[in-house]
Design an enzyme around this catalytic site. Structure first.
Site, PDB file in Angstrom:
ATOM      1  N   GLY A  54       0.825  -1.216   0.000  1.00  0.00           N
ATOM      2  CA  GLY A  54       0.000   0.000   0.000  1.00  0.00           C
ATOM      3  C   GLY A  54       0.853   1.257   0.000  1.00  0.00           C
ATOM      4  N   SER A  55       0.361   2.264   0.658  1.00  0.00           N
ATOM      5  CA  SER A  55       0.999   3.581   0.565  1.00  0.00           C
ATOM      6  C   SER A  55       2.372   3.645   1.215  1.00  0.00           C
ATOM      7  CB  SER A  55       0.090   4.638   1.207  1.00  0.00           C
ATOM      8  OG  SER A  55      -1.133   4.685   0.508  1.00  0.00           O
ATOM      9  N   THR A  56       2.733   2.666   2.025  1.00  0.00           N
ATOM     10  CA  THR A  56       4.096   2.692   2.570  1.00  0.00           C
ATOM     11  C   THR A  56       5.104   2.599   1.435  1.00  0.00           C
ATOM     12  OG1 THR A  56       4.061   0.301   2.926  1.00  0.00           O
ATOM     13  CG2 THR A  56       3.463   1.686   4.808  1.00  0.00           C
TER      14      THR A  56
END
Lengths: 528, 489
Positions: free
Chosen positions: B221-223
């Site tokens: 995801g956004s990590t």
């Protein structure tokens, strides 16, 4: 017939050598027993002294009886039998300790050993001369067939692991085939010594090979059929192989006919290959042998190679010097105390220990053959050959199976494996070999074994009266007929349709050397 | 009959010669290969009967052998006071009579059993002293406080948490939930052991997977935007204040579909956020277009520098995290957001975080701190920090650190704020299927100016928050607790 070859250098009895070796065997066996206790439970078994005393008593009894009744018997047979039996006892005890439930099988086996030694002692005491057995040639053959067929009787026979070679009476189990192999050896020896000339000389010649007449060959065909019958009905490749091997070996020694041996082995090979395809259990054994180390065979139940492979793992775990008694994991192998006791011993005593055991068997075989070579009678020669070859072949079949040399078959390892029938039979074989070897090495002038009894005629008057007739001797040779036939067969390969009417030269020789040449009985078939 | 007798004698001798040979063959020639055969279960049983060394955490035994009075002689036990065996099972593994060994019991098996060559002098010593040879003790690098924070924080939620010391690569915590108890599997009662083993392996939520380093892996995801930002800075074409295109919706080329933001509307600065802004508010549209501008190769290369595509042994096996190949622009856009077919272990994300924290030097993660003589506790082998790679320059690392601090100060990760300590972080809320609750991610390190701990936390399917889950709300507090266990407040 001049002087007996043994007369020049008078053979020594070697009884003290036997005693020394025996003490060594008992010491090793007792140490093994103590080490099992130390290895498994860190203490020497509490009853080690009773155990040692019991073994020593058995060993000494048979030693004394041999000294008394068979002074010239081979001195290594008893110590080797005691050593093998003792190592087997220790390993049976060890496997028992490794079980979840202790079954006291070591004590049971010791009782069987006692019974075996008792029978052996009985044979040595009461069987004054092995040639007596020749009288019972056909009775032995008949009895052997009965014994072999016993397991096939419904209700009496038991099937264990697919092989129907057991009989059970109540809690007791017995493998009659073990006794049958001795009876068969007696039968083959008696039959072949009587008929070998007909077998060799009479009959049609086909393709350059002279075949015996059908009526002479009958018993041989029966033997072959019996072997195959065991294979088919009792489903035991090992016993079948053993009997057939025994027969072929004795036939060869009696007739020197290589062609028949090849023919016989060919027949057996055809039978065995056919069995592989016809009977699933034989086929399974072969598959489990060829592909033993594949996961598929290893995990296959029933059949499969699990037992064989576990045995191999045990042996490889033992390596050259073994884990030490009580330090391995023989219990991982099914039947570690009987069929696979060789692998169990290999794990804990290593290759070094197994070599000693193999050497022991080799010794028995070699001494048996040596005895056969020394013997003066054909019956004894054949019997000694048959008995010692049986042991060698049995060791070959079972050890070869366990070490993956040949497919696995269910035979017991002589003296080592747990099981009463086998142990008793092997002690009987040792007793017979002792008796025969005593006969082989005993100087002629010491023949007082009863076959040839030289007695004073109780009535001088009748003697003198008879002297005017055909005979002029004052001595009578009793019981010489049976003896004579054997000797004749040994010394001369002459046609002998009515062996009981002839007297052998050796008996006369014996008679002479004791009392002077006073006989003139019958004709001796052109002996001189 | 003399001649045939001789032949029979020869036949007998040949048979015995064959038996001597076959016996030697089994016990000497092929003995080694038989002993090492895969079917051979004697080796495990032999080791079971030995005094196996303990596995230690901060000097306390988490796995150890106790003498018992049965045929196996030693009973393996797990857990001790303050150390929950279930929290450590993903590391210790089990040591079982029915199913062999797993986890560190297997990976460090040679030390624990005493078979390792490194213990040679010890073995010689025990020969001299007559002492029973013992296996060595293996001390893990785990900090029990951090481990407890991770374990307690995950609680009844499925997920994983990893903490690294950025400067040394020491693994300070590695938790995987649901946990499990190795004790019944180590039972000497084979049916108990067998059924515990089957329960572990057949359970629906797969406790046997060590989610921190293996299992099914997660979309990060956004990590993953941190990694895309790193690629952008490393390319030299971007700076933290470079302006990006961040509309409310981004049309994806070649398709009719669009990418939107997690919050309604355009990104900061009226749809023209800086790179730093984009990271702070986790702007999807600007990172999607940035990713497409950078191209597949640049992102993939950056990912591989951080360790993607590479299996590792710590000494447990770490599955390779993956970045997909041959992407069309929409796929590349999705991948730039840590979606599509990007898959990562929490360990991989922790390594990336630690690499940034350590000024661009990524250290090799290591679970074993020391190997000790089990009797004297003298060290036999000590862990030496090893640099694994140099994924970004020191300058890029500094810029990323500042940007990640911004995420905490003025962005989605404000949950990780700590009094008096600068924290750098990034959140992630990873979609992984229509209708399924998202995985909540949180990566962070602290103190940002002198990093002592780098953390990656993932909570599967939003944990207890379900569809309402965000990385910040669900995974963030766990990461914060873990950091606080190390950083003095």
């Amino acid at each position: 017939m001049s002087a007996n070859p043994n007369q020049g250098a008078r053979p020594r009895p070697y009884r003290l050598a036997e005693l020394g070796l025996l003490i060594l065997a008992i010491a090793v066996s007792t140490s093994a027993y103590a080490l099992v206790g130390l290895g498994t439970e860190d203490t020497i078994p509490a009853n080690v002294y009773q155990y040692a005393a019991w073994l020593a008593a058995l060993g000494l009894i048979i030693h004394i009886v041999v000294w008394w009744k068979a002074k010239y018997a081979d001195p290594v047979l008893v110590p080797i039998a005691v050593l093998l039996n003792g190592l087997g006892l220790a390993m049976i005890y060890r496997v028992d300790l490794g079980r979840d439930e202790y079954q006291n099988s070591g004590v049971t086996q010791l009782i069987w050993m006692t019974l075996g030694v008792a029978l052996a002692v009985g044979i040595i005491i009461f069987l004054g001369d092995h040639r007596w057995l020749r009288r019972y040639t056909f009775l032995s053959g008949f009895a052997a067939l009965i014994f072999l067929m016993l397991p096939l009787i419904p209700g009496l026979g038991k099937t264990v692991n697919g092989a129907r070679i057991w009989i059970g009476v109540g809690p007791m189990s017995f493998q009659p085939g073990e006794i049958a192999k001795i009876l068969l050896a007696i039968f083959f020896a008696g039959y072949l010594v009587s008929y070998r000339d007909q077998l060799v000389l009479a009959g049609p010649k086909i393709l350059g090979i002279r075949f015996p007449r059908l009526r002479d060959f009958g018993p041989i065909i029966i033997a072959w059929v019996a072997s195959v019958g065991i294979l088919v009905f009792e489903r035991d490749l090992g016993t079948s192989l053993l009997f057939f091997g025994l027969f072929v070996a004795m036939l060869y020694v009696a007739t020197s006919k290589v062609s028949w041996i090849i023919l016989g082995l060919g027949f057996f090979a055809v039978g065995a290959v056919a069995a592989t395809f016809l009977f699933s259990h034989v086929g399974q054994r072969v598959d489990g042998w060829l592909n033993a180390l594949t996961a598929e065979e290893y995990n296959k139940t029933p059949g499969g190679s699990y037992q064989l492979v576990q045995g191999l793992f045990g042996m490889s775990n033992g390596g050259l010097t073994g884990t030490g008694l009580g330090e391995g994991r023989p219990n991982m192998v099914p039947y570690a105390e009987s069929d696979f006791i060789y692998a169990s011993l290999g794990e804990e005593l290593g290759m070094a220990g197994l070599f000693v055991i193999l050497l022991c068997y080799l010794f028995i075989f070699q001494r048996g053959i040596k005895t056969a070579q020394q013997l003066r009678d054909g019956f004894g020669t054949l019997l000694a050959t048959g008995l010692s070859f049986t042991i060698a072949l049995q060791v070959f079949v079972v050890v070869g199976g366990v070490t993956r040399l040949i497919p696995l078959t269910g035979l017991t390892t002589p003296f080592l494996a747990q099981g009463g029938s086998s142990l008793i039979a092997n002690w009987m074989i040792i007793a017979l070999l002792l008796r025969i070897s005593d006969n082989a090495r005993r100087p002629v002038e010491e023949f007082h074994t009863g076959v040839l009894k030289i007695t004073e005629d109780p009535d001088d008057a009748t003697a003198s009266a008879r002297a005017t007739g055909n005979r002029n001797d004052t001595k009578r040779v009793e019981g010489a007929r049976e003896h004579a036939a054997g000797n004749l067969a040994t010394d001369r390969a002459t046609s002998d349709d009515a062996p009981t009417t002839n007297l052998g030269a050796a008996d006369l020789e014996a008679n002479r050397s004791d009392e002077g040449p006073t006989t003139n009985l019958g004709t001796t078939g052109g002996e001189r | 009959m003399k001649k045939p007798l001789k032949h029979i004698s020869i036949v007998g001798f040949v048979m015995f010669a064959l038996l001597f040979s076959s016996t030697s063959w089994v016990q000497f020639v092929t003995a080694d290969s038989l002993n090492n055969n895969a079917l051979n279960n004697r080796k495990v049983l032999d080791q079971l009967a030995r005094d196996r060394g303990p596995i230690l955490v901060d000097g306390k035994k988490i796995a150890y052998s106790e003498p018992v009075d049965d045929k196996y002689k030693f009973q393996r036990k797990y857990g001790s006071e303050g150390l929950d065996p279930r929290a450590y099972a993903s590391m210790t593994g089990y040591y079982s009579i029915v199913s062999g060994a797993s986890g560190m019991e297997r990976a460090s098996g040679e030390y624990l059993s005493g078979d390792s060559d490194a213990l040679f002098y010890d073995k010689v010593g025990s020969l001299v002293t007559g002492e029973q040879p013992r296996g060595a003790a293996v001390e893990l690098s785990i900090d029990p406080k951090v481990q407890k924070a991770a374990w307690d924080g995950l609680g009844n939620q499925n997920g994983a948490a990893v903490a690294l010391d950025p400067k040394t690569g020491k693994i300070l915590a590695m938790a995987s939930t649901p946990g499990w108890d190795p004790n019944p599997i180590a039972s000497h009662d084979s049916s108990t052991a067998q059924s515990a083993f089957e329960t572990l392996n057949n359970a629906e939520d797969k406790p046997a997977y060590n989610r921190a380093i293996g299992g099914n892996l997660y979309p990060p995801g956004s990590t993953f935007k941190v990694l895309v930002a790193a690629a952008a800075l490393e390319s030299g074409d971007y700076k933290p204040d470079s302006t990006l295109n961040g509309p409310a919706e981004l049309d994806l080329p070649q398709t009719t579909s669009t990418i939107g933001n997690s919050h309604p509307g355009a990104c900061r600065n009226g749809g023209s956020p800086t790179l730093a802004d984009s990271l702070a508010e986790s702007c999807n549209t600007s990172f999607a277009s940035l990713g497409m501008d950078l191209g597949e190769d640049a992102i993939k290369e950056q990912a591989e520098k951080f360790g993607f595509g590479q299996e590792m042994e710590i000494p447990l096996n770490v599955s390779a995290s993956t970045f997909p190949e041959d992407l069309n622009p929409p796929q590349l856009a999705q991948s730039s957001l840590g979606q599509y077919e990007v898959r990562s272990t929490p360990m991989q994300m922790a390594m990336m975080t630690a690499g940034i924290a350590n000024g661009g030097k990524m250290m090799k993660p290591q679970l074993v701190d020391r190997v000790l003589n089990a009797n004297t506790l003298e060290p036999i082998k000590e862990m030496r920090p090893a640099q694994m790679s140099r994924p970004v320059s020191g300058k890029t690392a500094d810029q990323l650190t500042t940007m990640m601090e911004g995420v905490v100060e003025d962005g989605t990760a404000s949950v990780a704020k700590m009094d008096g300590t600068k924290v750098a972080a990034k959140t992630g809320t990873a979609q992984h299927g229509p209708g399924a609750a998202p995985h909540a991610w949180f990566i962070s390190f602290a103190p940002a100016d002198d990093p002592k701990i780098a953390v990656a936390v993932v909570v599967e399917n939003g944990g207890n928050a379900g569809n309402e889950a965000y990385g910040a709300t669900v995974a963030g507090p766990i990461a914060k607790d873990m950091m606080e266990a190390v950083v003095e407040k």
